[in-house]
Design an enzyme around this catalytic site. Structure first.
Site, PDB file in Angstrom:
ATOM      1  N   ASN A 242     -10.498 -71.632  70.264  1.00 16.31           N
ATOM      2  CA  ASN A 242      -9.347 -70.886  70.767  1.00 16.31           C
ATOM      3  C   ASN A 242      -9.787 -69.951  71.879  1.00 16.31           C
ATOM      4  O   ASN A 242     -10.957 -69.959  72.284  1.00 16.31           O
ATOM      5  CB  ASN A 242      -8.662 -70.120  69.630  1.00 16.31           C
ATOM      6  CG  ASN A 242      -9.618 -69.194  68.910  1.00 16.31           C
ATOM      7  OD1 ASN A 242     -10.165 -68.258  69.491  1.00 16.31           O
ATOM      8  ND2 ASN A 242      -9.859 -69.462  67.620  1.00 16.31           N
ATOM      9  N   ALA A 307     -12.111 -61.604  63.783  1.00 12.38           N
ATOM     10  CA  ALA A 307     -12.386 -62.908  64.400  1.00 12.38           C
ATOM     11  C   ALA A 307     -11.135 -63.780  64.409  1.00 12.38           C
ATOM     12  O   ALA A 307     -10.281 -63.687  63.521  1.00 12.38           O
ATOM     13  CB  ALA A 307     -13.507 -63.616  63.641  1.00 12.38           C
ATOM     14  N   LYS A 321     -20.764 -89.409  70.058  1.00  6.71           N
ATOM     15  CA  LYS A 321     -19.650 -89.070  70.924  1.00  6.71           C
ATOM     16  C   LYS A 321     -18.536 -90.103  70.792  1.00  6.71           C
ATOM     17  O   LYS A 321     -18.772 -91.312  70.883  1.00  6.71           O
ATOM     18  CB  LYS A 321     -20.127 -88.993  72.377  1.00  6.71           C
ATOM     19  CG  LYS A 321     -19.024 -88.660  73.368  1.00  6.71           C
ATOM     20  CD  LYS A 321     -19.557 -88.629  74.783  1.00  6.71           C
ATOM     21  CE  LYS A 321     -18.421 -88.389  75.777  1.00  6.71           C
ATOM     22  NZ  LYS A 321     -18.901 -88.405  77.171  1.00  6.71           N
ATOM     23  N   ILE A 341     -11.435 -66.339  55.330  1.00  8.03           N
ATOM     24  CA  ILE A 341     -12.615 -65.490  55.141  1.00  8.03           C
ATOM     25  C   ILE A 341     -12.257 -64.124  54.584  1.00  8.03           C
ATOM     26  O   ILE A 341     -12.811 -63.675  53.570  1.00  8.03           O
ATOM     27  CB  ILE A 341     -13.397 -65.365  56.459  1.00  8.03           C
ATOM     28  CG1 ILE A 341     -13.955 -66.745  56.851  1.00  8.03           C
ATOM     29  CG2 ILE A 341     -14.532 -64.346  56.329  1.00  8.03           C
ATOM     30  CD1 ILE A 341     -14.582 -66.790  58.225  1.00  8.03           C
ATOM     31  N   PHE A 357      -6.632 -58.680  60.950  1.00  3.69           N
ATOM     32  CA  PHE A 357      -5.925 -58.735  62.227  1.00  3.69           C
ATOM     33  C   PHE A 357      -4.955 -59.913  62.205  1.00  3.69           C
ATOM     34  O   PHE A 357      -5.237 -60.960  61.598  1.00  3.69           O
ATOM     35  CB  PHE A 357      -6.906 -58.898  63.391  1.00  3.69           C
ATOM     36  CG  PHE A 357      -7.426 -57.601  63.925  1.00  3.69           C
ATOM     37  CD1 PHE A 357      -7.032 -57.136  65.174  1.00  3.69           C
ATOM     38  CD2 PHE A 357      -8.296 -56.823  63.177  1.00  3.69           C
ATOM     39  CE1 PHE A 357      -7.501 -55.934  65.667  1.00  3.69           C
ATOM     40  CE2 PHE A 357      -8.769 -55.621  63.653  1.00  3.69           C
ATOM     41  CZ  PHE A 357      -8.370 -55.173  64.909  1.00  3.69           C
TER      42      PHE A 357
END
Length: 443
Positions: A242, A307, A321, A341, A357
């Site tokens: 992000n 975070a 890949k 978390i 947050f």
């Protein structure tokens, strides 16, 4: 051109193995348009020669305070007046100690006392030296004298140890120097001798137990903070992530140290220097961050989840890949939910005080209140990331704090912190959080 164009920068080089990076640093500063002059300590010359720096800067390198030719015109005073910025890189534990206590026993320390330039240093030393209480106290004292720390970094060290104390790479030092000027164009340097600091007779006496240059508000508290994004691997070259820059979490870490706390910062991948006095743990994925949080949580008083943790990760990471499927035009990824978390920390049998947050795009109060209740948090700081000039990557932010009402725990109380620079916002948040923390402590 950059903010460094036309700036007069005096580069001080001291006796650390990282001195070899100073040649690249000098070249990058010149490339950014700065005027660069170099002062080297005697020990620095054991690692890199003055001739190298002279060739890169086009200026004679000064190495001695008692140079008869230079001192005929009071050369160290001339240098001190010429510099707009002094940058010491590498800055060893020894030079930090001497600067913190006003020594003037060689050219570099003498001109630092005689200058009114803005002063910066990039620490470089063994991890044990960086964490020693004497070095931590010296870094706080330097901050109180107006010095701006750039770094240090964490990782492998020349001695074989792993940890904090590495000098930042030259590119990051230049970027951090520019960022410091952008964030605080009036960043103080050494105090002029005719301008003593103002004295407030009404201010409380300082706590003698507090570290130099700090407030004692959070003294005795161990604060753990998560910051930055996480990266969830898709294959060996791609990942989900992000836009989080980590700046709010790092601002909280810096402010918490300045308020006297011991701080552990658990950081996702960001390009930010570790604030002075902060213990940093670098992680990549959400599972990495959870493991670090579970190690730290039993030993901290506060846990702040700042975070931007990825909500999902790949059910299976490809060993190779993934190739483009030209005949389909679509790629389906099987995602599974990451653990929460801060909710995990808050659910511990004896949890620390928890502050979360919430970065939202709509219905701030409803979503933030739901997260606070659902995760069992003590307080949550919510911000609207769609508001102009704040949020991800911005220098400024604004927050609304939510917690249970003292009058009715079933209801939420709120407190608005209006838009300001993230460092100032972080301190205001911590001061309010301290009031809430004290309110729930048994009397």
């Amino acid at each position: 051109m950059t903010r460094l164009a036309g700036r007069r920068i005096l580069l001080g080089i001291t006796a650390g193995i990282a001195a070899y990076k100073s040649a690249v640093l000098a070249r990058l500063l010149k490339k950014a348009g700065a005027e660069v002059r170099v002062v080297m300590t005697e020990g620095a010359q054991a690692f890199i020669t003055p001739l190298t720096l002279q060739a890169l800067t086009g200026e004679a390198v000064r190495t001695s305070l008692l140079d008869p030719a230079a001192e005929a015109g009071m050369g160290h005073i001339e240098l001190a007046k010429w510099a707009e910025h002094i940058l010491i890189a590498p800055a060893t534990a020894d030079i930090m100690a001497r600067l913190a206590h006003g020594h003037a026993d060689d050219l570099l320390t003498t001109l630092c006392l005689a200058t009114e330039a803005r002063c910066h240093y990039a620490p470089a030393m063994n991890q044990a030296m960086w964490h020693h209480p004497a070095t931590r106290a010296n870094s706080q004292r330097l901050a109180s004298l107006g010095w701006h720390a750039i770094g240090p970094d964490s990782g492998d060290q020349a001695c074989g140890d792993v940890g904090s104390g590495r000098m930042l790479e030259p590119e990051r030092i230049v970027a951090e120097l520019e960022q410091a000027l952008d964030a605080s164009p009036d960043l103080p340097g050494a105090l002029p001798v005719d301008a003593p600091p103002a004295h407030d007779d009404t201010a409380p006496a300082p706590d003698p137990q507090a570290a130099p240059g700090t407030s004692a508000l959070l003294s005795g508290l161990h604060v753990a903070i998560t910051a930055g994004p996480t990266r969830e691997a898709i294959d060996p070259v791609r990942y989900l992530s992000n836009h989080s820059s980590g700046r709010m979490g790092f601002a909280l870490a810096e402010a918490a140290v300045a308020l006297g706390a011991r701080v552990t910062l658990i950081s996702g991948p960001v390009s930010l220097a570790t604030p002075v006095g902060v213990e940093r743990i670098d992680v990549i994925s959400a599972l990495d961050m959870l493991a670090a949080a579970e190690r730290v949580a039993p030993h901290c008083d506060w846990f702040i989840g700042c975070a931007a943790v990825a909500d999902y990760r790949l059910a299976r990471i490809s060993d190779h890949k993934l190739k483009k499927q030209s005949d389909h035009g679509e790629l389906t990824l099987n995602l599974i939910e990451n653990p929460d978390i801060i909710a995990t920390v808050a659910a511990r049998r004896s949890p620390p005080w928890t502050l979360g947050f919430a970065a939202e795009t709509r219905e701030l109060a409803q979503y933030a209140g739901d997260k606070l209740r659902r995760k069992g948090l003590d307080m949550i700081a919510a911000n609207d990331v769609t508001a102009p000039g704040v949020g991800f990557g911005a220098e400024d932010n604004a927050l609304t704090l939510y917690h249970r009402s003292d009058a009715d725990p079933e209801q939420l109380a709120s407190h608005v912190l209006p838009t300001r620079h993230k460092r100032a916002l972080a301190e205001a948040l911590l001061r309010y959080a301290h009031d809430r923390y004290r309110a729930r402590q048994p009397r």
